[in-house]
Motif scaffolding. Structure first.
Motif: not given
Length: 135
Positions: A51-62
């Motif tokens: 979940i943490a890695i998914l969140f960090a990737c999605e935040e980066t996409f922003g």
């Protein structure tokens, strides 16, 4: 005569280049979960890491823009930790917070350390999950 338990000192290394698509972020997060489970994390701890890695990737996409729409994710498994590095070139900023933050969740509770740094024209996020008794 007792023989010592042999532990591999080799790391596992996975490198992925992603376009800004949540399906690709899920793949990187799944790779982190795999490394967590292979390292002996409990299923719950491995899921929180994912979940943490998914969140960090999605935040980066922003933070990406049309000129810089790729993210490099590196997953490393060491005997004492798992490190995930997310690199992207500088771009715009996200207009609104991630939905998990709006819900009051702590999506980064699956990692023990988060580091941010700037390297030339790239932004680097490094997430570390320590293994062993303190994990």
């Amino acid at each position: 005569m007792l023989l010592p338990i042999l532990v591999s000192t080799d790391s596992k290394h996975i490198e992925i280049k992603l376009d800004a698509d949540p399906r690709f972020a899920a793949a990187a997060a799944g790779g982190a979960r795999y490394l967590g489970e292979a390292s002996g994390l409990t299923p719950d701890a491995a899921m929180k890491l994912q979940i943490a890695i998914l969140f960090a990737c999605e935040e980066t996409f922003g933070h990406l823009d049309i000129r810089h729409s790729q993210v490099e994710v590196t997953l490393n498994q060491f005997p004492d930790r798992i490190e995930v590095t997310i690199i992207h070139h500088s771009g715009g900023h996200s207009a609104e917070p991630h939905p998990l933050l709006n819900a009051g969740a702590n999506p980064l509770e699956g990692v023990d350390r988060v580091q941010y740094e700037k390297q030339a024209d790239s932004n680097v996020t490094r997430l570390t999950k320590f293994l062993g008794p303190h994990a």
